[in-house]
Structures are given as C-alpha cells and as structure tokens.
Write a protein that holds these residues in place. Structure first.
Motif, PDB file in Angstrom:
ATOM      1  N   PRO A 450       0.785  -1.235   0.000  1.00  0.00           N
ATOM      2  CA  PRO A 450       0.000   0.000   0.000  1.00  0.00           C
ATOM      3  C   PRO A 450       0.817   1.286   0.000  1.00  0.00           C
ATOM      4  O   PRO A 450       0.312   2.341  -0.414  1.00  0.00           O
ATOM      5  CB  PRO A 450      -0.838  -0.117   1.280  1.00  0.00           C
ATOM      6  N   ASN A 451       2.076   1.233   0.448  1.00  0.00           N
ATOM      7  CA  ASN A 451       2.900   2.453   0.440  1.00  0.00           C
ATOM      8  C   ASN A 451       3.651   2.645  -0.881  1.00  0.00           C
ATOM      9  O   ASN A 451       4.439   3.577  -1.034  1.00  0.00           O
ATOM     10  CB  ASN A 451       3.894   2.439   1.600  1.00  0.00           C
ATOM     11  N   ILE A 543     -12.901  -0.960  -1.317  1.00  0.00           N
ATOM     12  CA  ILE A 543     -12.141  -0.207  -0.313  1.00  0.00           C
ATOM     13  C   ILE A 543     -10.657  -0.321  -0.664  1.00  0.00           C
ATOM     14  O   ILE A 543     -10.141  -1.436  -0.811  1.00  0.00           O
ATOM     15  CB  ILE A 543     -12.427  -0.743   1.098  1.00  0.00           C
ATOM     16  N   ASP A 544      -9.997   0.824  -0.810  1.00  0.00           N
ATOM     17  CA  ASP A 544      -8.622   0.788  -1.334  1.00  0.00           C
ATOM     18  C   ASP A 544      -7.597   0.282  -0.334  1.00  0.00           C
ATOM     19  O   ASP A 544      -6.664  -0.448  -0.696  1.00  0.00           O
ATOM     20  CB  ASP A 544      -8.219   2.149  -1.918  1.00  0.00           C
ATOM     21  N   LYS A 545      -7.726   0.653   0.942  1.00  0.00           N
ATOM     22  CA  LYS A 545      -6.743   0.252   1.949  1.00  0.00           C
ATOM     23  C   LYS A 545      -7.431   0.031   3.290  1.00  0.00           C
ATOM     24  O   LYS A 545      -8.510   0.570   3.551  1.00  0.00           O
ATOM     25  CB  LYS A 545      -5.678   1.348   2.155  1.00  0.00           C
ATOM     26  N   LEU A 546      -6.782  -0.717   4.155  1.00  0.00           N
ATOM     27  CA  LEU A 546      -7.232  -0.794   5.537  1.00  0.00           C
ATOM     28  C   LEU A 546      -7.150   0.613   6.126  1.00  0.00           C
ATOM     29  O   LEU A 546      -6.113   1.272   6.013  1.00  0.00           O
ATOM     30  CB  LEU A 546      -6.360  -1.765   6.338  1.00  0.00           C
ATOM     31  N   PRO A 547      -8.222   1.098   6.753  1.00  0.00           N
ATOM     32  CA  PRO A 547      -8.303   2.519   7.121  1.00  0.00           C
ATOM     33  C   PRO A 547      -7.618   2.875   8.440  1.00  0.00           C
ATOM     34  O   PRO A 547      -8.262   3.295   9.407  1.00  0.00           O
ATOM     35  CB  PRO A 547      -9.813   2.751   7.198  1.00  0.00           C
ATOM     36  N   CYS A 603      -8.910  -4.217  -1.190  1.00  0.00           N
ATOM     37  CA  CYS A 603      -7.721  -4.268  -2.037  1.00  0.00           C
ATOM     38  C   CYS A 603      -6.414  -4.449  -1.273  1.00  0.00           C
ATOM     39  O   CYS A 603      -5.402  -4.789  -1.859  1.00  0.00           O
ATOM     40  CB  CYS A 603      -7.645  -2.988  -2.879  1.00  0.00           C
ATOM     41  N   ASP A 604      -6.418  -4.224  -0.008  1.00  0.00           N
ATOM     42  CA  ASP A 604      -5.174  -4.190   0.755  1.00  0.00           C
ATOM     43  C   ASP A 604      -4.612  -5.596   0.965  1.00  0.00           C
ATOM     44  O   ASP A 604      -5.241  -6.427   1.630  1.00  0.00           O
ATOM     45  CB  ASP A 604      -5.448  -3.518   2.105  1.00  0.00           C
TER      46      ASP A 604
END
Length: 649
Positions: A450-451, A543-547, A603-604
């Motif tokens: 994710p980064n 959802i793009d990433k764990l929030p 997605c994460d």
C-alpha cells in the motif's frame, strides 16, 4: 429475567402489535434479544453495550422497551439527520403501535435555530459578499414569520452549508440571553422549554457532549432528570466527546466578534468611530495569522509552528488588537446590551487565546488545523475516559450504548476503555442477513504494498474491470483525498456516470446515485458511514486500503506516544482496533436489506499477508472469500440471470 419473560420480546414478536400494524414488519431474533437486554438494563439501572449488525432493527429494539417503561429518557444520535428521522418517523410509529402518547421533544444545538435578533442585525447591516446571499437572507426573513420551531432544516431553499446561516443563528458566545430584545420569541428558548417538559427527548452527540463538558447549551437541567439514556451510533461518541472536553479557538470566532461589534456599534454607539476601526483591525489580524501559518489545509502539532518568527509576530499583533477592541467595548458596554455582550465575548476569547497557546500539561495535545481561509487552535484531551466516567457517576441512569460497529472481533474493550465504562453488560448480535448466499469478498491478487507509488494505479486497474462486471452500481471508498482524486481522474472517460465527493452536498450525491441506477460514487472520510443505498443501485463496494488513522495526525500521534511511554503496544491496542471499527463501517454500506446482493472488494494485501490481518477478517460478516476475478464476474452474471428469470415469471 430471561428473554422469554420480556415484555419487549412479546411486543416485537409474531403476535405483537408491530406484526399487525407495521407494513413489511418481520420478526427478527436478534432484535428480540436486544429488546430483552435493553428492558433488563432499564429494570436493573445498568450499563449495556450492544453491537447490533446491519438489519437487526436496533432502533425499534431500544425504543420499544424505553417507551413501554414510561421512564424519562434521552435518546442521542450521531447526526442531525438521524435525529430528524428518529423524531419524525421512528418514534411516532412505535408510539402508535404501543398505544402510548408520551410528550416528545427534539432538541438541537443553538446553531440549528434561527436567531431573530441576529437576523435583524444582518438586515440592518445590509452588507453581502454576493447577490445570492442577499436573496437567501430575504428568504430566511420571509420564512421567519411562518415557522413555529425556527429549525433551519425546515428551509430547503437555503443550503444548510450556506455562509449566511452563521450570521442569523447564535452561539453560546454571542447569545444575549434574557437581555435580547427578541427573548420572548426565541426559538432556542422555546425548544429548551419543550425539552424540559418532555418525557422523551431526542438530541445528538454534539449537544450531549457540549452539555456534559460546558453546561452552556441550556441542556443541563435535563440530564440529571433522565432515567434512561440511549446512545445510538455510539462508536462516534469518544471522538465527539474529546472535542467538547477540550478547548478550541478559531479565526471564525474572532471575525464573528469583529462583525458583531460593528453591527452593535451602528445600533447603539454610532459616534464611537474608534470601535469599528478596532473591529476591522481584529478581522485583519486573524486573517494575517492565517497567512502566517502557511498555505494548504493541514493538521499539525502546535509546537511545530508556534515559535516561527512570522507566527510569533502575528500572534502578538492578534493579542494586541483583541485587547484594544476589548477596551473599547468595555467603554461602550453601558450603551446597550449588544455591546455589553461583545465586551464579555472579547474577554472570553482573550482568555481562550492565552490558554490554547500556553504550554499544555501531558494530558492534552495542542494542535493547529488550517483551512483555505480560516484556522483553529485546539487543546484536546488524550483520553476522555476519566472525564466521561465522572459524568456517568453523577448521572445514575440506565445507559445503553449501541451501534453496528463497537467490537473488534468479539472484544468490546477498545470501545469501553475509551469511555471508561467499568464492566458493563455487553451483547453482540450478528446481522440477520444471509451474507453466505448474497455476498462475496474479493481480495485482488498481485497488488503492490500500500505504500508503493504505483498502488492506487494498480487498485484502479482492478476497479475498472470490476465496475464493468457490476454494470456500474459501485461505491469506491478511499482512505485519502489524494487517492480519491487520482481515481476520479482515471474514471473521467468511464461509460458509467461518475459522482465524486465534493461535487455537491452529500445528500444530493446520494439522491443522484440512487436515481441513476448505474453510477459509480467515489468517497472518503465521512462517506465511510451514513450511506444507506438499498437495492440494485449499489452492488459493489471497493475499499482501497485498511483505514488506519494517519500517524501524522497530531492527536493520533500524541495518543500513540502516550501508549508507548506507558509500555503499551500502540499498534495493536489503538491503531488496529480503530481501523477495524472504521472498516466495519465501510463494509456496512454494501448489504442494507435482506434482498440485497453484492461484492465487497478489499484491495489491501495486508488483509491476508500480515498476522494482524486476522483481526480484521474476524470482524467481517461471514462472506465467502475469493481471489479470482472470474468468480466475481460469475456472481454478477448469476444476479442478472436471476432477474431475467423473475421478469419472465
């Protein structure tokens, strides 16, 4: 008392009044269990924490035992919109079914009510930045003669975020109280009187927290008399309480004082020209301090910027002109109550300015928030548990905390610890919806970390295929505005209508999304909750990433530092639980009704390749998991086939 002994259990059962009177009412076992637990908590005057999954029917589950008990109750919701729904829709329906007629009242914060005195000041001043604002003030003036409540939500002709509203509503700072010339007709006063006389009062968390912390909202006479307090959407309460148990000073407060001082000067002391000059100087000093803080919307620790020469200079100027205006207002105060009120406000703001800028003790974090044209300096408690527990100790009522998202896995300690609740009764109720048959969890394969700079692009590669498979009907949730904008740019040429947060008010975006039926809606932050789209218009949530909360946020970082200093594990004790609760809110957007079908896309890759991913997975509904795009396509194709067969039948 067992569930079978529960009166509420019987009322919501198959032979109760709701089954007969409420169209489409279905008996739900989780709802019955929650109603019985609330009834028992009321009888025993206990604290109860209930996580009720989507579709439980938690509103009826607490309203039925509360209203049947006949006890004086306060119901607090997360937003004004939910307040209106509870008061105007749910409460009347439950009262009718139960055959009871308690006195009901709706109470909002004072900024939600028209102030007749400030409306008159605005009309007399007659200065508006745009012609539209003049038209809006005239519309408000026309409405002021028709409304019985003064609740600004009644007037749909003027947007709720219109800049004119702060000019015609009051705050605790600028209210003149019994000295106001419009005191007898005051809408805030009337609303409070109705609330004081009522048996059931509907408030929101902001009002409840403000009263607990400040005793300035005129609500303090109600809480001590309450026998039952229900906190709905309770997951929002810790952060809301932190806002009000702290202290803030913003440029808008300073500039509003300057404007009000000039308006009252015109009415009561027109010969004192030094007074409006000082007010103009305060307005300019607040604007200059905003410039000194630099460009952009930011949240940063106060210590990172307070000693910059340009900030120290601008702060010194602000203190000087505020003191100058205070002195002139003290001289003018005998001329009229409006000027006297401005004088007291100037003194209070000077005191606030000194406090928020002074060195804070270790229990608070000082931080700065900047917007395009304004700023706010905050002093926020790192932990509200002790303060909140003190409030509960002086209010020996039944307290019920409920939400669809309170537990991490099956553990409530994160939530109860935030509020200092000591061993409350807890109940976790799963959603009655059939997630096994009606949903699918898809975790795309081969995504970068994710980064990685390429992460959002890779997410959108998958998203475009998924949107095609679902025929639009998609809600894309992002953890940052930057990713949101990148996705919006990527979808500019989409064959489906694309709606983006910020294009128009949230309510209007959701209305258009429902009406279009095949749109793609992109959102972040506030769009993770409060979005209720039932039926086929929403069939895909991505959802793009764990929030995880941004570690660069000054309040988050300060809490992490505090836990680390105490020998704790900030990541597992604070960051992961907070992210789990937020994720559950986002996931809850997908299945809103028993007939809904849909695909959740997380997605994460950390969900599957990190040990803590198990904590997140244990907190999700029981959805079948796949990593194959063809299974997602088959899921949507099956839905289309089912619809075709139903149409032929």
């Amino acid at each position: 008392m067992t569930e079978l002994d529960s009166t509420a259990f019987e009322l919501l059962g198959s032979t109760g009044p709701f089954a007969e009177l409420v169209s489409g009412f279905n008996v739900r076992e989780p709802q019955l269990r929650m109603a019985a637990a609330v009834e028992q908590a009321i009888d025993a005057r206990e604290q109860l924490v209930v996580e009720a999954g989507t579709g439980t029917g938690k509103t009826y589950a607490y309203l039925v035992p509360v209203l049947h008990s006949g006890k004086r109750a306060i119901l607090s919701t997360g937003t004004r919109h939910l307040q209106d729904q509870l008061f105007h829709s749910d409460l009347p329906r439950v009262c009718e079914a139960l055959g009871v007629q308690p006195k009901l009242a709706l109470l909002k914060g004072r900024s939600n009510y028209l102030c007749l005195h400030r409306l008159q000041l605005t009309l007399e001043e007659g200065r508006f930045a745009r012609r539209r604002q003049a038209a809006e003030v005239q519309a408000i003036n026309d409405w002021s003669g028709r409304t019985r409540t003064g609740d600004v939500s009644e007037l749909s002709d003027v947007p709720e975020d219109a800049p004119v509203w702060p000019r015609v509503t009051s705050t605790a700072d600028n209210c003149l109280g019994s000295d106001c010339p419009s005191y007898r007709d005051c809408f805030v006063l009337k609303a409070r009187r109705r609330a004081q006389e009522a048996e059931v009062v509907v408030v929101n968390h902001h009002l409840l927290s403000a009263d607990m912390a400040l005793k300035e909202e005129g609500f303090g006479e109600l809480l001590p008399g309450a026998e039952v307090v229900v906190i709905d959407e309770a997951h929002q309460l810790p952060e809301t309480a932190a806002q009000f148990f702290g202290l803030s000073l913003g440029s808008r407060q300073l500039q509003q004082l300057a404007r009000d001082a000039k308006a009252e000067h015109l009415r009561e002391a027109g010969d004192m020209q030094n007074l409006p000059d000082s007010a103009d100087a305060l307005d300019k000093a607040a604007a200059d301090l905003r410039l000194a803080f630099g460009q952009g919307n930011r949240r940063l620790p106060w210590k990172d910027i307070r000693h910059k020469p340009e900030v120290e200079s601008a702060l010194a100027d602000l203190r000087s002109v505020l003191e100058q205006l205070r002195t002139w207002l003290e001289t003018a105060a005998p001329r009229g109550k409006g000027l006297e009120g401005c004088w007291h406000r100037a003194e209070q703001l000077a005191h606030k300015l000194a406090r928020v800028c002074a060195e804070a003790d270790g229990e608070y974090v000082q931080w700065l928030e900047t917007y395009t044209r304004s700023f706010a300096i905050h002093l926020t408690p790192l932990n509200v548990a002790g303060i909140f527990q003190q409030q509960l100790a002086r209010l020996p009522a039944t307290w019920v905390f409920t939400s669809a998202t309170l537990a991490v896995g099956q553990d409530f300690h994160h939530f109860t610890g935030q509020l200092g609740l000591h061993e409350p009764h807890t109940l976790q109720l799963e959603s009655p919806f059939d997630f096994q048959s009606n949903s699918l969890l898809y975790v795309p394969p081969a995504l970068p970390e994710p980064n990685s700079p390429s992460y959002t692009g890779a997410v959108m590669d998958h998203a475009e295929h998924l949107i095609e498979a679902s025929g639009g009907r998609a809600f894309l949730l992002f953890t940052s505005h930057r990713a949101l904008q990148a996705a919006a740019d990527r979808l500019q040429e989409s064959e489906y209508p694309v709606l983006v947060q910020g294009q128009m008010p949230k309510r209007e975006l959701l209305r258009r999304f429902r009406e279009l039926g095949n749109a793609v809606l992109l959102g972040t932050s506030s769009f993770w909750e409060g979005v209720d789209v039932r039926g086929e218009a929403l069939s895909l949530v991505l959802i793009d990433k764990l929030p995880f909360a941004a570690p660069g946020d000054p309040v988050v970082q300060a809490r992490i530092d505090r836990l680390r200093e105490a020998g704790g594990n900030p990541f597992m004790e604070f960051q992961v639980p907070g992210a789990v609760i937020t994720l559950k809110q986002g996931v809850g957007r997908l299945i809103r009704d028993a007939a809904d079908r849909g695909v959740l896309v997380l997605c994460d890759p950390r969900l599957l390749n990190k040990p803590y991913g198990r904590v997140f997975r244990r907190s999700l509904p029981p959805m079948p998991l796949t990593r194959e795009l063809r299974e997602v396509e088959a899921f949507f194709a099956a839905g289309m086939t089912d619809k075709g067969e139903q149409a032929r039948a």
